[in-house]
Motif scaffolding. Sequence first.
Motif, mmCIF file in Angstrom:
data_model
loop_
_atom_site.group_PDB
_atom_site.id
_atom_site.type_symbol
_atom_site.label_atom_id
_atom_site.label_comp_id
_atom_site.label_asym_id
_atom_site.label_seq_id
_atom_site.Cartn_x
_atom_site.Cartn_y
_atom_site.Cartn_z
ATOM 1 N N LYS A 45 23.477 49.868 3.624
ATOM 2 C CA LYS A 45 22.075 50.186 3.891
ATOM 3 C C LYS A 45 21.988 51.204 5.003
ATOM 4 N N VAL A 46 20.792 51.752 5.176
ATOM 5 C CA VAL A 46 20.529 52.685 6.265
ATOM 6 C C VAL A 46 19.538 52.037 7.224
ATOM 7 N N LEU A 47 19.918 51.960 8.501
ATOM 8 C CA LEU A 47 19.039 51.495 9.562
ATOM 9 C C LEU A 47 18.546 52.718 10.325
ATOM 10 N N ALA A 48 17.274 52.746 10.672
ATOM 11 C CA ALA A 48 16.708 53.924 11.334
ATOM 12 C C ALA A 48 15.996 53.545 12.625
ATOM 13 N N CYS A 49 16.201 54.351 13.673
ATOM 14 C CA CYS A 49 15.542 54.073 14.947
ATOM 15 C C CYS A 49 15.125 55.352 15.650
ATOM 16 N N GLY A 50 14.067 55.244 16.443
ATOM 17 C CA GLY A 50 13.551 56.359 17.226
ATOM 18 C C GLY A 50 12.262 55.917 17.907
ATOM 19 N N ASN A 51 11.763 56.723 18.813
ATOM 20 C CA ASN A 51 10.570 56.397 19.594
ATOM 21 C C ASN A 51 9.410 57.333 19.272
ATOM 22 N N GLY A 52 8.205 56.807 19.368
ATOM 23 C CA GLY A 52 7.025 57.650 19.205
ATOM 24 C C GLY A 52 6.954 58.282 17.834
ATOM 25 N N ASP A 94 12.847 40.030 27.156
ATOM 26 C CA ASP A 94 13.950 39.161 27.578
ATOM 27 C C ASP A 94 15.163 39.946 28.076
ATOM 28 N N TYR A 95 15.346 41.160 27.579
ATOM 29 C CA TYR A 95 16.494 41.983 27.970
ATOM 30 C C TYR A 95 15.987 43.262 28.636
ATOM 31 N N SER A 96 15.809 44.315 27.842
ATOM 32 C CA SER A 96 15.214 45.547 28.357
ATOM 33 C C SER A 96 14.791 46.413 27.183
ATOM 34 N N PHE A 97 13.906 47.357 27.456
ATOM 35 C CA PHE A 97 13.450 48.284 26.420
ATOM 36 C C PHE A 97 14.624 49.082 25.858
ATOM 37 N N ASN A 98 15.622 49.316 26.677
ATOM 38 C CA ASN A 98 16.787 50.090 26.229
ATOM 39 C C ASN A 98 17.567 49.395 25.117
ATOM 40 N N GLU A 99 17.365 48.084 24.953
ATOM 41 C CA GLU A 99 18.146 47.324 23.982
ATOM 42 C C GLU A 99 17.376 46.971 22.708
ATOM 43 N N ILE A 100 16.155 47.500 22.558
ATOM 44 C CA ILE A 100 15.327 47.079 21.423
ATOM 45 C C ILE A 100 15.930 47.432 20.070
ATOM 46 N N PHE A 101 16.718 48.493 20.010
ATOM 47 C CA PHE A 101 17.358 48.872 18.747
ATOM 48 C C PHE A 101 18.795 48.348 18.658
ATOM 49 N N SER A 102 19.527 48.417 19.751
ATOM 50 C CA SER A 102 20.938 48.016 19.715
ATOM 51 C C SER A 102 21.102 46.547 19.353
ATOM 52 N N LYS A 103 20.208 45.691 19.839
ATOM 53 C CA LYS A 103 20.281 44.265 19.491
ATOM 54 C C LYS A 103 20.092 44.068 17.984
ATOM 55 N N ASN A 126 17.487 54.079 24.474
ATOM 56 C CA ASN A 126 17.580 52.998 23.482
ATOM 57 C C ASN A 126 18.213 53.481 22.179
ATOM 58 N N VAL A 127 18.054 54.741 21.841
ATOM 59 C CA VAL A 127 18.712 55.297 20.655
ATOM 60 C C VAL A 127 20.210 55.470 20.930
ATOM 61 N N GLN A 128 20.542 55.909 22.135
ATOM 62 C CA GLN A 128 21.952 56.025 22.513
ATOM 63 C C GLN A 128 22.654 54.664 22.430
ATOM 64 N N MET A 129 21.977 53.620 22.896
ATOM 65 C CA MET A 129 22.582 52.284 22.846
ATOM 66 C C MET A 129 22.707 51.795 21.405
ATOM 67 N N GLU A 132 25.891 53.261 20.099
ATOM 68 C CA GLU A 132 27.030 52.471 20.588
ATOM 69 C C GLU A 132 27.210 51.200 19.754
ATOM 70 N N ALA A 133 26.101 50.523 19.481
ATOM 71 C CA ALA A 133 26.170 49.288 18.691
ATOM 72 C C ALA A 133 26.634 49.577 17.267
ATOM 73 N N ALA A 134 26.186 50.701 16.704
ATOM 74 C CA ALA A 134 26.594 51.071 15.340
ATOM 75 C C ALA A 134 28.097 51.326 15.281
ATOM 76 N N HIS A 135 28.598 52.048 16.249
ATOM 77 C CA HIS A 135 30.041 52.313 16.272
ATOM 78 C C HIS A 135 30.832 51.015 16.425
ATOM 79 N N ALA A 136 30.310 50.106 17.229
ATOM 80 C CA ALA A 136 30.985 48.808 17.406
ATOM 81 C C ALA A 136 31.005 48.012 16.108
ATOM 82 N N ARG A 137 30.059 48.274 15.209
ATOM 83 C CA ARG A 137 29.985 47.585 13.919
ATOM 84 C C ARG A 137 30.652 48.395 12.802
ATOM 85 N N ASP A 138 31.381 49.436 13.172
ATOM 86 C CA ASP A 138 32.074 50.284 12.208
ATOM 87 C C ASP A 138 31.095 50.958 11.253
ATOM 88 N N MET A 139 29.986 51.429 11.811
ATOM 89 C CA MET A 139 28.982 52.165 11.065
ATOM 90 C C MET A 139 29.069 53.639 11.426
#
Length: 200
Positions: A45-52, A94-103, A126-129, A132-139
């Motif tokens: 699948k394709v996951l998509a993230c960005g702000n505004g 609970d965490y931070s705005f920077n983690e809204i996509f990576s989680k 948050n897109v940068q994080m 990082e999460a995608a690479h950790a999941r082999d994406m």
Amino acid sequence: MDLITRITQQFDESIAAKQAATEELAGPISEAIELMVNALTNGGKVLACGNGGSAGDCQHFAAELVGRFERERPGLAAIALTTDSSALTAIGNDYSFNEIFSKQVAAIGQPGDVLLAISTSGNSKNVQMAIEAAHARDMNVVALTGKGGGQMTQQLKEGDVHVCVPHNRTARIQEIHLLSIHCICDGIDLSLLGEEENES
């Protein structure tokens, strides 16, 4: 300057920006199409993230894949990570705005999936994080940026694709991002369905 002149100027600038970007972006966009088609045809699948405005582009993209673009076909697996207000606010609180996509990427991303990461500046934390999460999941990652690509340029790895709009004005970058998204959707349909009979 009167409004008609101003509006005409905006159209002219948008046209010029698109024409200037064509040669530079056609290759990366075709690579993005191939990457996504490979994921979608292999159970991914394709996951998509960005702000505004980029969040709006994520939702637009996911809707075109899950529903349809211009041709009838079975729905394709795409999720905009910008739409679940409960998840976004819970993670942000609970965490931070920077983690809204990576989680979310860490929770639902799987090896072989693709992350569509959109940031006009290339510096959205948050897109940068999420990358990082995608690479950790082999994406693999398809990054849509502008203004030279920002910090996201340094994050991308072999197998990722960078569609970096050669412009510094946010409005022009976003307009070319939308055109790029439409090109990706069209290319996915072409890859899966072939050319329509009335196309030449």
